[in-house]
Write an enzyme that holds these catalytic residues in place. Structure first.
Site, PDB file in Angstrom:
ATOM      1  N   LYS A  28       1.019  -1.382  -0.115  1.00 13.70           N
ATOM      2  CA  LYS A  28      -0.457   0.398  -0.008  1.00 13.70           C
ATOM      3  C   LYS A  28       1.191   1.323   0.048  1.00 13.70           C
ATOM      4  O   LYS A  28       0.727   2.305  -0.460  1.00 13.70           O
ATOM      5  CB  LYS A  28      -0.751  -0.227   1.410  1.00 13.70           C
ATOM      6  CG  LYS A  28      -0.660  -0.052   2.293  1.00 13.70           C
ATOM      7  CD  LYS A  28      -1.669   0.417   3.853  1.00 13.70           C
ATOM      8  CE  LYS A  28      -0.902  -0.047   4.929  1.00 13.70           C
ATOM      9  NZ  LYS A  28       0.012   1.462   5.104  1.00 13.70           N
ATOM     10  N   THR A  29       2.504   1.533   1.065  1.00 16.03           N
ATOM     11  CA  THR A  29       3.030   2.664   1.163  1.00 16.03           C
ATOM     12  C   THR A  29       3.577   3.116  -0.770  1.00 16.03           C
ATOM     13  O   THR A  29       3.325   3.692  -0.952  1.00 16.03           O
ATOM     14  CB  THR A  29       3.776   2.464   1.792  1.00 16.03           C
ATOM     15  OG1 THR A  29       3.334   1.710   3.399  1.00 16.03           O
ATOM     16  CG2 THR A  29       4.792   3.694   2.265  1.00 16.03           C
ATOM     17  N   ASP A 212      -3.568   7.448   4.402  1.00 19.17           N
ATOM     18  CA  ASP A 212      -2.823   6.159   4.901  1.00 19.17           C
ATOM     19  C   ASP A 212      -4.058   5.302   5.893  1.00 19.17           C
ATOM     20  O   ASP A 212      -3.875   6.601   7.843  1.00 19.17           O
ATOM     21  CB  ASP A 212      -1.348   6.233   4.798  1.00 19.17           C
ATOM     22  CG  ASP A 212      -1.277   4.510   5.025  1.00 19.17           C
ATOM     23  OD1 ASP A 212      -1.835   4.001   4.335  1.00 19.17           O
ATOM     24  OD2 ASP A 212       0.410   4.284   5.567  1.00 19.17           O
ATOM     25  N   GLU A 213      -3.748   4.000   6.777  1.00 20.15           N
ATOM     26  CA  GLU A 213      -4.380   3.559   7.331  1.00 20.15           C
ATOM     27  C   GLU A 213      -5.778   4.564   7.623  1.00 20.15           C
ATOM     28  O   GLU A 213      -5.569   4.447   9.261  1.00 20.15           O
ATOM     29  CB  GLU A 213      -2.965   3.261   8.434  1.00 20.15           C
ATOM     30  CG  GLU A 213      -1.756   2.944   8.731  1.00 20.15           C
ATOM     31  CD  GLU A 213      -1.842   2.357   8.656  1.00 20.15           C
ATOM     32  OE1 GLU A 213      -2.661   1.148   8.891  1.00 20.15           O
ATOM     33  OE2 GLU A 213      -0.874   1.260   8.856  1.00 20.15           O
ATOM     34  N   GLN A 243      -7.314  -5.080   9.589  1.00 18.82           N
ATOM     35  CA  GLN A 243      -6.067  -4.763  10.614  1.00 18.82           C
ATOM     36  C   GLN A 243      -7.048  -2.929  11.371  1.00 18.82           C
ATOM     37  O   GLN A 243      -6.057  -2.475  11.660  1.00 18.82           O
ATOM     38  CB  GLN A 243      -5.308  -3.815   9.901  1.00 18.82           C
ATOM     39  CG  GLN A 243      -4.915  -5.781   9.416  1.00 18.82           C
ATOM     40  CD  GLN A 243      -3.468  -5.278   8.307  1.00 18.82           C
ATOM     41  OE1 GLN A 243      -2.071  -4.986   8.942  1.00 18.82           O
ATOM     42  NE2 GLN A 243      -3.143  -4.385   7.184  1.00 18.82           N
ATOM     43  N   ARG A 591       2.449 -10.638  10.560  1.00 22.96           N
ATOM     44  CA  ARG A 591       3.517 -10.304  10.241  1.00 22.96           C
ATOM     45  C   ARG A 591       4.547 -11.349   9.939  1.00 22.96           C
ATOM     46  O   ARG A 591       5.799 -11.058   9.710  1.00 22.96           O
ATOM     47  CB  ARG A 591       3.640 -10.539  11.951  1.00 22.96           C
ATOM     48  CG  ARG A 591       2.677  -9.259  12.640  1.00 22.96           C
ATOM     49  CD  ARG A 591       2.897  -7.830  11.473  1.00 22.96           C
ATOM     50  NE  ARG A 591       1.701  -7.750  11.149  1.00 22.96           N
ATOM     51  CZ  ARG A 591       1.532  -6.596  10.342  1.00 22.96           C
ATOM     52  NH1 ARG A 591       2.165  -6.098   9.810  1.00 22.96           N
ATOM     53  NH2 ARG A 591       0.052  -7.544   9.782  1.00 22.96           N
TER      54      ARG A 591
END
Length: 658
Positions: A28-29, A212-213, A243, A591
């Site tokens: 996504k970044t 973002d987020e 998330q 993770r």
């Protein structure tokens, strides 16, 4: 690596509001930074008209660096990449008059706010009362409620009391020409709500927003986005409902639903290709999170290999669990020649770290415990930095307010409030106001004497700053201002006093290393120091909470305490709130890149008694075909025992050879 079709679609769609549901490890970044470059290069939008907003300074720094590499040259000039709070700060610095603030207003941190609230509460109020009031005020601000509106909506005596203290607290902040962290979002939203001219100006100033987020936004942050974007909806919101793990601090996953209602033309693009995890890990994560309700279901997939089965093992108690985890880390590191920083041990509660630390020490494994008090956040260090900031800059009101109470002297909140009122009338800083004789004459004799003594000491130290190196000044001021004596008086334990004293010595050593400098150079050094990331773990195993692991990735992940009562947490079981706990487990699982271990204990000491523990119900939601339960599969266990025995013999041979 080129963009996949869905990433490219997210980058190139600029014709209306866009929600990008970006699964864990889906790049996504990269999509956000590529979109910034696309807007500038292809849509010819000036960088100064674009704002990318995220939640942490670290994420903002990474995004800014990646965007700069893509753009090169002058194209990135004026680009805003900021956290929500730094974005709100920028707004208030420009619109301070509309907010009723003077230029150079202060920002109160948690300690500053707690100090003011403590003065407003009845004498003798316990910390849990303070925490409760702080929480209610913070929640009101995050819901963009004024003190008056909070009082109207109060439905219990506790809420009515908190609303009254909220009103008094805001009056104190106004007198100090200060805001707190929650105000950095609340005030801009309120001003944009109330002033059409501001809305028009800021929508022109920022023509495109990237957030973002997005799943972590609260009500105030959502409304800030909506006000800045306006009816045009020129924004891309990137997030992952799976998330969303911060409801306890105000995040509202319903903002994903709200976005679709407010913007009926909202386009949704899903990023489901995972570039991080082995496929077996993704199949387990998908199966787990499928038990949660979804507005936009996702199914993560990967081109990676299947990988080894997820290992699950039962332990006697937390000490045995920690020993097994440490031994397994040692074995994997030796077998695969892995670096220590490729490993992470994740837990639900910070108390679980104690046994893990002991086991790591016994195995001589270097580890880094995340989430402890960072050096620059320790009270005595922050106090000293406040003094140094005030010496370097007399107009730093926040530094004045912290320094004047470190250590405590006969200058209470009533005196400070009066100084704040005088400062407001004269448009001077608190420090410069405190220097005026006409002001001191209007204070009680005892308070006036204390203020005068404080001002005299700061002036003398400011003169010394021209001649003494920063390190020497730091050592001198903690003696002369009474900090060392106050720490000694408040710390009964000699070892604790030695640690706190050592923290101040270390701060002075940092300034020694920085070299000489006058007040201007000192201020620059301090700015660099307070932004230094001193929590870098280096080559060490990471011990951290599941919440703290979000956004990170490791080759080998161990999740400990996978038990009912811990994961899911006892409070969630009591209140039947399993969705967020399941998302937390999902975050932990995703993770892991290569190998995942899950462990639980048969017994745990709770409330002083040894109790039988039930394995987490989430284990039953994982596909059995993806798991290897240690001790239940004789064939797999025999092969594994043989492998471990061979590794042990090889290790002993190498040791004897040395």
């Amino acid at each position: 690596m080129s963009l996949n079709p869905y990433q490219r679609a997210a980058v190139e769609y600029c014709d209306g509001p866009l929600l990008v549901l970006a699964g864990a490890g889906s790049g996504k970044t990269r999509a956000i930074t590529e979109k910034i470059a696309y807007l500038i290069a292809k849509k010819h939008l000036p960088a100064s008209k674009i704002a990318a907003i995220t939640f942490t300074n670290k994420a903002a720094r990474e995004m800014r660096e990646r965007a700069a590499k893509l753009l090169r040259g002058q194209d990135a000039d004026g680009l805003t990449v900021a956290t929500f709070h730094s974005m709100g700060l920028k707004f208030l610095q420009i619109e301070h008059e509309a907010a009723g603030l003077r230029r150079g207003f202060s920002i109160f941190d948690t300690d500053d706010s707690a100090g003011v609230l403590k003065e407003l509460l009845p004498k003798g109020a316990k910390n849990d009362v303070l925490d409760s009031v702080r929480g209610l005020i913070s929640r009101a601000k995050n819901d963009v409620l004024s003190p008056e509106r909070a009082a109207e909506l109060a439905s219990s005596p506790r809420e009515r009391e908190a609303a009254d203290i909220y009103a008094q607290y805001q009056r104190r902040l106004a007198a100090f020409n200060a805001v707190d962290f929650d105000d950095l979002i609340r005030l801009p939203v309120t001003l944009l709500d109330e002033h059409e001219s501001l809305r028009t100006a800021w929508r022109e100033r920022l023509r495109y927003l990237l957030v973002d987020e997005y799943q972590d936004t609260n009500t105030a942050q959502y409304r800030l986005l909506a006000q800045l974007a306006g009816p045009r909806g020129a924004f891309t919101a990137v997030g992952d409902d799976d998330q969303s793990i911060y409801a306890w601090r105000g995040a509202d996953p319903e903002n994903l639903v709200r976005l679709g209602k407010e913007y009926p033309t909202l386009r949704v693009i899903k990023l489901e290709q995972n570039y991080r995890c082995a496929r077996r890990i993704l199949r387990a994560a998908n199966a787990l999170i499928a038990n949660n309700p979804h507005l936009h279901p996702k199914q993560l997939w990967s081109d990676h290999a299947d990988g080894e089965p997820i290992r699950v093992f039962e332990c006697r108690d937390s000490e045995h669990e920690a020993e097994r985890v440490a031994a397994e880390i040692r074995f994997i590191a030796d077998k695969h020649k892995a670096q220590w920083n490729e490993f992470a041990v994740l837990f639900r509660g910070n108390h679980q770290s104690r046994a893990l630390e002991k086991a790591m020490q016994l195995q001589r494994i270097p580890y880094h415990l995340s989430g402890g008090t960072a050096f620059l956040e320790r009270a005595e260090v922050k106090d000293t930095l406040a003094w140094l900031r005030l010496i370097a800059n007399p107009d730093d009101d926040a530094a004045f307010l912290r320094a004047v109470g470190a250590p405590k002297r006969d200058i209470g909140s009533t005196t400070l409030a009066k100084l704040g009122e005088f400062a407001s009338k004269t448009s001077l800083s608190l420090s410069r106001t405190a220097e005026r004789l006409d002001v001191l004459r209007q204070l009680p004799t005892r308070s006036a004497g204390a203020v005068d003594a404080f001002v005299t000491l700061v002036k003398r130290l400011r003169q010394l700053a021209h001649a003494e190196p920063a390190g020497a000044l730091c050592r001198r001021l903690v003696e002369e201002n009474g900090q060392i004596a106050a720490i000694r008086a408040s710390t009964r334990d000699d070892a604790m006093f030695a640690r706190r004293r050592a923290n101040l010595d270390e701060l002075a050593d940092w300034f020694d290393a920085a070299g000489k400098g006058g007040p201007g150079e000192l201020a620059a050094q301090l700015a660099l120091l307070t932004h230094a990331d001193r929590d870098e773990p280096g080559n060490a195993v990471r011990l951290m909470s599941l919440h703290g692991s979000k956004g990170l990735e490791f080759s080998y992940v161990f999740i400990v305490g996978v038990e009912d009562g811990l994961l899911p947490h006892e409070a969630s079981l009591d209140e039947n709130r399993l969705d967020e706990e399941r998302r937390l487990m999902y975050v932990g699982i995703t993770r892991a890149k290569t190998l995942l271990h899950l462990s639980y204990t048969r017994h745990a000491r709770r409330y002083g008694e040894l109790q039988r523990v039930t394995p987490s119900r989430f284990l039953d939601e994982l596909p059995k075909a993806e798991l290897h339960w240690i001790g239940r599969d004789a064939e797999q266990d025999a092969e594994r025992t043989k492998e471990r025995a061979g590794a042990t013999i090889a290790s002993l041979s190498a040791l004897l050879g040395d």
